[in-house]
Scaffold this motif. Structure first.
Motif, PDB file in Angstrom:
ATOM      1  N   ALA A 151       1.025  -1.134   0.004  1.00 18.34           N
ATOM      2  CA  ALA A 151       0.018  -0.150  -0.200  1.00 18.34           C
ATOM      3  C   ALA A 151       0.409   1.013  -0.089  1.00 18.34           C
ATOM      4  N   SER A 152       1.807   1.142   1.017  1.00 23.25           N
ATOM      5  CA  SER A 152       3.080   2.666   0.496  1.00 23.25           C
ATOM      6  C   SER A 152       3.187   2.865  -0.884  1.00 23.25           C
ATOM      7  N   ARG A 153       3.405   1.294  -1.636  1.00 22.04           N
ATOM      8  CA  ARG A 153       4.108   2.264  -2.709  1.00 22.04           C
ATOM      9  C   ARG A 153       3.299   2.674  -3.793  1.00 22.04           C
ATOM     10  N   VAL A 154       1.683   2.411  -3.157  1.00 21.37           N
ATOM     11  CA  VAL A 154       0.527   2.952  -4.149  1.00 21.37           C
ATOM     12  C   VAL A 154       0.537   4.646  -4.133  1.00 21.37           C
ATOM     13  N   ILE A 155       0.732   5.037  -1.919  1.00 20.35           N
ATOM     14  CA  ILE A 155       0.428   5.884  -2.355  1.00 20.35           C
ATOM     15  C   ILE A 155       1.598   6.982  -2.924  1.00 20.35           C
ATOM     16  N   ALA A 156       2.691   6.338  -2.977  1.00 13.94           N
ATOM     17  CA  ALA A 156       3.933   7.259  -2.771  1.00 13.94           C
ATOM     18  C   ALA A 156       4.201   6.844  -4.610  1.00 13.94           C
ATOM     19  N   GLU A 157       3.814   6.011  -5.463  1.00 10.81           N
ATOM     20  CA  GLU A 157       3.401   6.406  -6.916  1.00 10.81           C
ATOM     21  C   GLU A 157       2.273   7.726  -6.968  1.00 10.81           C
ATOM     22  N   ASN A 158       0.979   7.507  -6.527  1.00 12.44           N
ATOM     23  CA  ASN A 158       0.645   9.133  -6.394  1.00 12.44           C
ATOM     24  C   ASN A 158       1.206   9.973  -6.344  1.00 12.44           C
ATOM     25  N   ILE A 159       1.942  10.095  -5.181  1.00  6.76           N
ATOM     26  CA  ILE A 159       2.584  11.710  -4.845  1.00  6.76           C
ATOM     27  C   ILE A 159       3.276  11.896  -5.771  1.00  6.76           C
ATOM     28  N   ARG A 160       3.672  10.710  -6.522  1.00  7.95           N
ATOM     29  CA  ARG A 160       5.255  11.492  -7.626  1.00  7.95           C
ATOM     30  C   ARG A 160       4.165  11.732  -8.868  1.00  7.95           C
ATOM     31  N   ARG A 161       2.779  10.515  -8.572  1.00  7.61           N
ATOM     32  CA  ARG A 161       2.501  11.475 -10.569  1.00  7.61           C
ATOM     33  C   ARG A 161       2.247  12.966 -10.407  1.00  7.61           C
ATOM     34  N   ALA A 162       1.155  12.856  -8.920  1.00 10.60           N
ATOM     35  CA  ALA A 162       0.250  14.236  -8.858  1.00 10.60           C
ATOM     36  C   ALA A 162       2.013  15.268  -9.027  1.00 10.60           C
ATOM     37  N   GLU A 163       2.491  15.156  -8.640  1.00 12.04           N
ATOM     38  CA  GLU A 163       4.130  15.833  -8.336  1.00 12.04           C
ATOM     39  C   GLU A 163       4.518  16.465 -10.194  1.00 12.04           C
ATOM     40  N   ALA A 164       4.817  14.935 -10.728  1.00 11.63           N
ATOM     41  CA  ALA A 164       4.628  15.253 -12.086  1.00 11.63           C
ATOM     42  C   ALA A 164       3.612  15.989 -12.812  1.00 11.63           C
ATOM     43  N   GLY A 165       2.708  16.044 -12.365  1.00 10.54           N
ATOM     44  CA  GLY A 165       1.878  17.147 -13.441  1.00 10.54           C
ATOM     45  C   GLY A 165       0.680  15.802 -14.265  1.00 10.54           C
ATOM     46  N   GLU A 166       0.605  14.523 -13.724  1.00  9.71           N
ATOM     47  CA  GLU A 166      -0.157  12.895 -14.328  1.00  9.71           C
ATOM     48  C   GLU A 166      -0.790  12.860 -13.098  1.00  9.71           C
ATOM     49  N   PRO A 167      -2.210  12.181 -13.987  1.00 10.99           N
ATOM     50  CA  PRO A 167      -3.018  11.977 -13.455  1.00 10.99           C
ATOM     51  C   PRO A 167      -3.425  11.436 -12.447  1.00 10.99           C
ATOM     52  N   LEU A 168      -4.083  11.144 -11.547  1.00  8.46           N
ATOM     53  CA  LEU A 168      -3.825  10.817  -9.983  1.00  8.46           C
ATOM     54  C   LEU A 168      -4.618   9.592 -10.505  1.00  8.46           C
ATOM     55  N   LEU A 169      -3.863   8.185 -10.034  1.00 14.20           N
ATOM     56  CA  LEU A 169      -4.722   6.316  -9.679  1.00 14.20           C
ATOM     57  C   LEU A 169      -5.500   6.535  -8.556  1.00 14.20           C
ATOM     58  N   HIS A 170      -6.845   5.622  -9.616  1.00 14.56           N
ATOM     59  CA  HIS A 170      -8.141   5.791  -8.442  1.00 14.56           C
ATOM     60  C   HIS A 170      -8.979   6.882  -7.658  1.00 14.56           C
ATOM     61  N   ARG A 171      -8.380   7.953  -8.448  1.00 17.96           N
ATOM     62  CA  ARG A 171      -9.049   9.231  -8.024  1.00 17.96           C
ATOM     63  C   ARG A 171     -10.850   8.538  -8.074  1.00 17.96           C
ATOM     64  N   VAL A 172     -11.023   9.395  -6.501  1.00 24.53           N
ATOM     65  CA  VAL A 172     -13.025   9.195  -6.404  1.00 24.53           C
ATOM     66  C   VAL A 172     -13.953   9.967  -7.327  1.00 24.53           C
ATOM     67  N   ASP A 173     -14.946   9.591  -7.790  1.00 20.68           N
ATOM     68  CA  ASP A 173     -16.142  10.739  -8.382  1.00 20.68           C
ATOM     69  C   ASP A 173     -16.996  10.377  -7.172  1.00 20.68           C
ATOM     70  N   ARG A 174     -17.212  11.529  -6.685  1.00 23.71           N
ATOM     71  CA  ARG A 174     -18.007  12.117  -6.025  1.00 23.71           C
ATOM     72  C   ARG A 174     -18.996  11.986  -6.259  1.00 23.71           C
ATOM     73  N   GLN A 175     -19.469  12.209  -7.954  1.00 21.11           N
ATOM     74  CA  GLN A 175     -20.688  11.718  -7.751  1.00 21.11           C
ATOM     75  C   GLN A 175     -21.525  10.387  -7.760  1.00 21.11           C
ATOM     76  N   ARG A 176     -20.658   9.359  -8.720  1.00 21.99           N
ATOM     77  CA  ARG A 176     -21.171   7.930  -7.786  1.00 21.99           C
ATOM     78  C   ARG A 176     -20.214   7.442  -6.381  1.00 21.99           C
TER      79      ARG A 176
END
Length: 310
Positions: free
Chosen positions: A283-308
């Motif tokens: 799980a720590s690797r999943v979180i670190a990858e998402n932070i890396r993506r955000a800092e690189a301007g890439e889309p976040l993984l597993h982003r929640v759709d608030r409407q659904r």
């Protein structure tokens, strides 16, 4: 610039996650400080469990994302102060754990193992079960967990039909959707697995009406959400013999109260929310990858759709 990452979860979680998170962030090339205490205006990311005392996100004006340690987000997604992007936990190890629980209990009921494991009367019962290909399964919920479990059961020759609220197309697994699809999936299912998120549309999806659609003696496995099942309707169906057994891992109130009828019912197995636990290293690797993506301007993984709601 050094990132400030707030760990907003329990002390027990902190002891489990502190070292793996630091290691994962280092491997991802992140210059970050992981802390349990920071001024809200300084926080770049929040690693979060819904049991955290942090319930007001409005002071965290700089925060770029809230990264949940849990797969389920129903306890946070409706928080009106949460304006930051929210990502749920989708971890391959979590999928593996869920798959093992579902396959294990499906085989247990398919093979009738209980009558041999618990046999105080020493009854010699040579009844032969059908083959897996003769035991239809309905998988309610075809997200990452449901798909993994459906494929594992299909690999053992169980005929698996998937169902979800919206249309899905998954190689090798016939998928249905909508009310008519649900009725069709349940009408032949001798084993039903519920892996749906908890939303207004899925709460009590197994109720008196839908349980009555199942073949006599069908088995229910619920490792998804406690609210997916109308408890009173399930107990009535078990008492009437319409449902053969229910193996339940999740409940509306946890721990399950000691006086709850599930504990003493002869056709119910209670497991203590262990079907799929989050493992800190993966799980720590999943979180670190998402932070890396955000800092690189890439889309976040597993982003929640608030409407659904998931």
């Amino acid at each position: 610039m050094t990132l400030t990452i707030l760990f907003a979860a329990s002390e027990a979680n902190w002891h489990s996650y502190a070292a793996p998170l630091q290691s994962a962030m280092s491997e991802a090339g992140l210059d970050a400080t992981l802390t349990r205490d920071a001024a809200p205006q300084d926080v770049d990311y929040i690693i979060y469990a819904p049991t955290s005392p942090l319930q007001d996100f409005s002071p965290y004006s700089r925060c770029k994302a809230v990264l949940s340690l849990w797969a389920g987000v129903e306890r946070i997604v409706t928080n009106p102060t949460l304006t930051q992007p929210l990502c749920r936990m989708v971890d391959p190890a979590l999928s593996e754990g869920m798959m093992e629980w579902v396959v294990g209990h499906s085989l247990r009921h398919h093979l009738g193992m209980d009558r041999h494991i618990v046999n105080p009367g020493r009854v010699w019962d040579p009844a032969c079960p059908p083959l897996a290909r003769e035991r239809p399964v309905a998988m309610l919920g075809m997200g990452a967990l449901g798909t993994a479990c459906a494929r594992a059961l299909a690999a053992l020759n169980f005929p698996v039909t998937g169902w979800s609220r919206s249309p899905k197309s998954i190689d090798g697994i016939p998928c249905l959707h909508g009310d008519a699809g649900l009725a069709q999936a349940l009408s032949t299912a001798q084993i039903v697995v519920t892996l749906l998120p908890k939303t207004a549309e899925t709460e009590n999806i197994l109720n008196a009406r839908t349980l009555a659609l199942l073949p006599l003696g069908a088995v229910i496995l619920n490792p998804g959400r406690g609210a997916l099942i109308d408890d009173g309707a399930l107990l009535a169906a078990l008492d009437a013999g319409r449902i053969g057994h229910a193996t339940l891992d999740v409940f509306r109130t946890e721990p399950l109260p000691l006086d709850h009828p599930y504990w003493s019912h002869p056709r119910v197995t209670v497991t203590p929310h262990i079907a799929a636990d989050t493992r800190a290293p993966s799980a720590s690797r999943v979180i670190a990858e998402n932070i890396r993506r955000a800092e690189a301007g890439e889309p976040l993984l597993h982003r929640v759709d608030r409407q659904r709601g998931y």
